[in-house]
Design an enzyme around this catalytic site. Structure first.
Site, PDB file in Angstrom:
ATOM      1  N   TRP A  91       5.720  -2.087  -4.548  1.00  0.00           N
ATOM      2  CA  TRP A  91       5.078  -1.136  -5.522  1.00  0.00           C
ATOM      3  C   TRP A  91       4.810  -1.834  -6.861  1.00  0.00           C
ATOM      4  CZ3 TRP A  91       5.365   1.343 -10.140  1.00  0.00           C
ATOM      5  CH2 TRP A  91       4.259   2.282 -10.388  1.00  0.00           C
ATOM      6  N   GLN A 108      -3.571   3.388  -2.652  1.00  0.00           N
ATOM      7  CA  GLN A 108      -2.862   2.782  -3.784  1.00  0.00           C
ATOM      8  C   GLN A 108      -2.350   1.239  -3.333  1.00  0.00           C
ATOM      9  OE1 GLN A 108      -1.240   4.492  -6.925  1.00  0.00           O
ATOM     10  NE2 GLN A 108      -3.225   4.956  -6.435  1.00  0.00           N
ATOM     11  N   ASP A 162      -2.606  12.882  -9.746  1.00  0.00           N
ATOM     12  CA  ASP A 162      -3.111  13.232  -8.526  1.00  0.00           C
ATOM     13  C   ASP A 162      -4.079  14.149  -8.383  1.00  0.00           C
ATOM     14  OD1 ASP A 162      -1.256  11.032  -8.076  1.00  0.00           O
ATOM     15  OD2 ASP A 162       0.304  12.448  -7.053  1.00  0.00           O
ATOM     16  N   MET A 182       0.822  -1.277   0.149  1.00  0.00           N
ATOM     17  CA  MET A 182      -0.008   0.009   0.077  1.00  0.00           C
ATOM     18  C   MET A 182       0.971   1.251  -0.026  1.00  0.00           C
ATOM     19  SD  MET A 182      -2.853   1.380   2.826  1.00  0.00           S
ATOM     20  CE  MET A 182      -1.802   1.647   3.797  1.00  0.00           C
ATOM     21  N   ASN A 183       0.429   2.261  -0.736  1.00  0.00           N
ATOM     22  CA  ASN A 183       1.077   3.533  -0.402  1.00  0.00           C
ATOM     23  C   ASN A 183       0.015   4.498  -0.428  1.00  0.00           C
ATOM     24  OD1 ASN A 183       1.422   2.952  -3.696  1.00  0.00           O
ATOM     25  ND2 ASN A 183       1.748   4.982  -3.856  1.00  0.00           N
ATOM     26  N   ASP A 184      -0.144   5.727  -1.052  1.00  0.00           N
ATOM     27  CA  ASP A 184      -0.814   6.656  -0.876  1.00  0.00           C
ATOM     28  C   ASP A 184      -2.253   6.384  -0.138  1.00  0.00           C
ATOM     29  OD1 ASP A 184       1.165   7.706  -2.202  1.00  0.00           O
ATOM     30  OD2 ASP A 184       0.065   8.607  -3.625  1.00  0.00           O
ATOM     31  N   TRP A 209       9.388   6.806   0.482  1.00  0.00           N
ATOM     32  CA  TRP A 209       9.899   6.272  -0.868  1.00  0.00           C
ATOM     33  C   TRP A 209      11.500   5.687  -0.701  1.00  0.00           C
ATOM     34  CZ3 TRP A 209       7.022   3.841  -3.875  1.00  0.00           C
ATOM     35  CH2 TRP A 209       5.458   4.236  -4.050  1.00  0.00           C
ATOM     36  N   PHE A 269      -3.643   5.306 -10.749  1.00  0.00           N
ATOM     37  CA  PHE A 269      -2.869   6.039  -9.259  1.00  0.00           C
ATOM     38  C   PHE A 269      -3.724   6.905  -8.603  1.00  0.00           C
ATOM     39  CE2 PHE A 269       2.006   6.698 -11.361  1.00  0.00           C
ATOM     40  CZ  PHE A 269       1.995   5.003 -11.508  1.00  0.00           C
ATOM     41  N   SER A 270      -2.847   7.680  -7.884  1.00  0.00           N
ATOM     42  CA  SER A 270      -3.666   8.719  -6.759  1.00  0.00           C
ATOM     43  C   SER A 270      -4.631   9.529  -7.200  1.00  0.00           C
ATOM     44  CB  SER A 270      -2.726   9.184  -5.751  1.00  0.00           C
ATOM     45  OG  SER A 270      -1.938   8.481  -5.198  1.00  0.00           O
TER      46      SER A 270
HETATM   47  C1  FRU Z   1       2.856   9.488  -4.323  1.00  0.00           C
HETATM   48  C2  FRU Z   1       2.837   8.780  -5.871  1.00  0.00           C
HETATM   49  C3  FRU Z   1       1.704   9.601  -6.544  1.00  0.00           C
HETATM   50  C4  FRU Z   1       1.223   8.530  -7.505  1.00  0.00           C
HETATM   51  C5  FRU Z   1       1.347   7.173  -6.834  1.00  0.00           C
HETATM   52  C6  FRU Z   1       1.348   6.139  -7.451  1.00  0.00           C
HETATM   53  O1  FRU Z   1       3.518   8.558  -3.376  1.00  0.00           O
HETATM   54  O2  FRU Z   1       4.104   8.918  -6.531  1.00  0.00           O
HETATM   55  O3  FRU Z   1       2.206  10.608  -7.060  1.00  0.00           O
HETATM   56  O4  FRU Z   1      -0.058   8.778  -7.902  1.00  0.00           O
HETATM   57  O5  FRU Z   1       2.489   7.559  -5.716  1.00  0.00           O
HETATM   58  O6  FRU Z   1       1.405   4.747  -6.716  1.00  0.00           O
END
Ligand code: FRU
Length: 552
Positions: free
Chosen positions: A167, A159, A254, A141-143, A386, A199-200
């Site tokens: 990722w 994400q 985003d 998981m990210n954002d 990151w 993406f986000s």
């Molecule tokens: C931020 C980012 C966003 C993008 C997403 C991709 O962490 O780089 O800009 O949409 O992660 O996973």
């Protein structure tokens, strides 16, 4: 006779199983695998140190229904990921990397380990998995994405890679909560299509509908829209996608739309290279470019990402997440305070002023819930960086979100800053007072002019925090906190300005994280730690600690 029959049935079953998982090897890097019909999932074995294999999923009319990248196991299995078959008949697999020597593909461990099953076990297997923070059941998981509040429910998308704990394959996962603390997981909300991976982005509520805006990350980044008529559980992608495109910058992503009552229209802000672009719309479909913000303002040592724009009292706050370029390296959240008239954001500070929302190393992609009740501005951040997020010492899942926080404003000298306090819902977790810290607890510290707090365990691992009233700083040292070797960028000391004095600190500890707040909101610091056993000792010099267990 019975026994013979049984043996025959078993043999037949085994042969059938084997027949199903025998790959059709077509070359040094290419194989196909027929899917067993009648089962819900194929469980794919993953080996994280390997290169990805690109998998095309074909249905029984030989049409491609999905593409995924999975680090299929070559000589050992780290964990399994489930792919829901939904009519998939064949996987067409291309291996990448230097393990494709002549004839080797047929010997890869994945063929022996692939399983077909009606279930996938998501029971927690990680001792670092937080107790009261939001985490995905499995996978990367990210954002936080598309957060909104509607009819008593907080929605949080994220994400998500369902096919590995690093990722890749960006989807929007989905969780909901009635209290901002206990999260329930729902099926995937948005999955990649031929415009790209997802993406986000953000959601708005528009009458009964929930409208999601996200970046379609294909050959270029464009913005797409999807509409939910069932309160955010399922979305239908808009037939007119993409709704926003550009040809002048590769990083264009985003989107964050919101209703602006001041101009009775929709606005949308998104990141475009080193600036934020602002648009307006009457119908959420046709967008008019209004202006850009950012040139020469704040920190530009990285890519600008994940913006947000909202009013608190009578000022506007523009959030700009940046990676790298954070105060201690890697990812961080900066913001600007000013005015916005629906067309243009005007920052009230001098261009060189940089304001950070959180002075830890693990606080990124912060955005707010749309439509939060009581005029609140509630945010959550992705609790990682990151620089090392793909390598933190967990496997079943990677990364959690911060606790929810409420934003406000405060002034110091000439400047207005954003204040950050744990959302009031966190108080409901406060349990009995205890003598020693535990793996999941809240610690209140009444500070003196110099307060030193040392959390430690019997292995000699420790985290040292110092509040210095004279210097007006608070710092956290995790250079001896436990596991560090997964990244050179991990051990560090983070230091925050406190903008005046601090009377009380609140620390939230949850297995692998420490979030420190000034009780009044003038300082927040979020850091990960991976102690080989919980910190159960606390030593305080100057100041007094009250420890509460967390009742989850
Ligand atoms: C931020 C980012 C966003 C993008 C997403 C991709 O962490 O780089 O800009 O949409 O992660 O996973």
């Amino acid at each position: 006779m019975k026994r013979v029959l049984l043996t025959l049935t078993v043999l037949l079953a085994v042969t059938l199983m084997e027949a199903q998982v025998t790959p059709i090897v077509l070359g040094d890097s290419h194989a196909m695998l027929k899917m067993m019909q009648g089962k819900k999932f194929v469980l794919l074995p993953v080996q994280e140190a390997e290169d990805i294999a690109s998998i095309a999923v074909l249905d029984n009319s030989n049409n491609m229904v999905q593409r995924l990248n999975v680090k299929l196991a070559i000589d050992r299995v780290d964990y399994y990921v489930p792919y829901e078959l939904k009519g998939a008949a064949l996987l067409d697999i291309e291996f990448h990397g230097d393990r494709r020597q002549k004839g080797a593909v047929g010997e890869f461990v994945c063929w022996k380990e692939i399983e077909f099953s009606d279930t996938f076990d998501t029971t927690n297997r990680e001792r670092f998995r937080p107790v009261y923070h939001h985490t995905p059941l499995y996978g990367w998981m990210n954002d936080p994405n598309g957060m909104f509040f509607k009819d008593g429910t907080w929605h949080l998308y994220y994400q998500w890679n369902p096919y590995g704990s690093q990722w890749e394959n960006m989807h929007w996962g989905h969780s909901t909560s009635r209290d901002l603390i206990h999260w329930e997981t729902h099926p995937i909300a948005l999955e990649p299509d031929w415009l790209g991976s997802i993406f986000s982005g953000s959601c708005v509520t528009n009458g009964d509908e929930v409208v999601a805006f996200y970046t379609s990350a294909g050959m270029h980044q464009t913005q797409s829209m999807a509409v939910s008529k069932d309160g955010g559980r399922t979305f239908e992608k808009y037939s007119g996608n993409p709704v926003l495109t550009t040809s002048d910058v590769p990083d264009f992503r985003d989107p964050r739309p919101f209703w602006n009552e001041d101009i009775k229209a929709w606005n949308l802000i998104l990141a475009a290279g080193q600036e934020m672009r602002i648009y307006s719309s009457k119908d959420l479909k046709e967008w008019k470019y209004e202006s850009s913000f950012g040139k020469g303002y704040g920190n530009h040592s990285g890519v600008w990402e994940c913006p947000d724009l909202f009013k608190i009292n009578n000022k506007w706050v523009l959030i700009c997440n940046i990676n790298p370029g954070g105060p201690f390296g890697g990812s961080a959240t900066q913001y600007f305070v000013g005015q916005f008239d629906g067309h243009k954001f005007t920052c009230e500070s001098m261009p060189k002023v940089t304001k950070w929302m959180d002075y830890g190393k693990d606080h990124y992609a912060t955005v707010s819930f749309y439509n939060a009740p009581e005029n609140r501005r509630v945010v959550m951040a992705w609790m990682s960086n990151w620089q090392y997020a793909n390598h933190v010492p967990t496997k079943q899942y990677r990364s959690g979100n911060s606790i929810p926080r409420d934003l406000g404003l405060f002034t110091c000298g000439e400047e207005t800053y954003v204040s950050v306090v744990p959302s009031k819902e966190m108080l409901t977790l406060r349990g009995a007072k205890v003598k020693k810290p535990t793996e999941a607890c809240e610690i209140i510290i009444d500070t003196k002019s110099m307060t030193e707090i040392v959390l430690s365990n019997s292995k000699g691992e420790q985290v040292t925090m110092v509040y210095d009233a004279q210097k007006q700083t608070f710092s956290m040292d995790r250079t001896k906190s436990g596991k560090l070797s997964f990244s050179e960028a991990f051990p560090c000391v983070t230091t925050a300005p406190t903008y005046g004095t601090i009377k009380q600190l609140r620390l939230f500890i949850d297995r692998c994280s420490i979030e420190a707040f000034d009780a009044e909101g003038k300082m927040s610091m979020t850091n990960l730690v991976f102690p080989s056993e919980p910190y159960t000792n606390i030593k305080i010099k100057g100041g007094k600690a009250t420890i509460y267990e967390i009742k989850y």
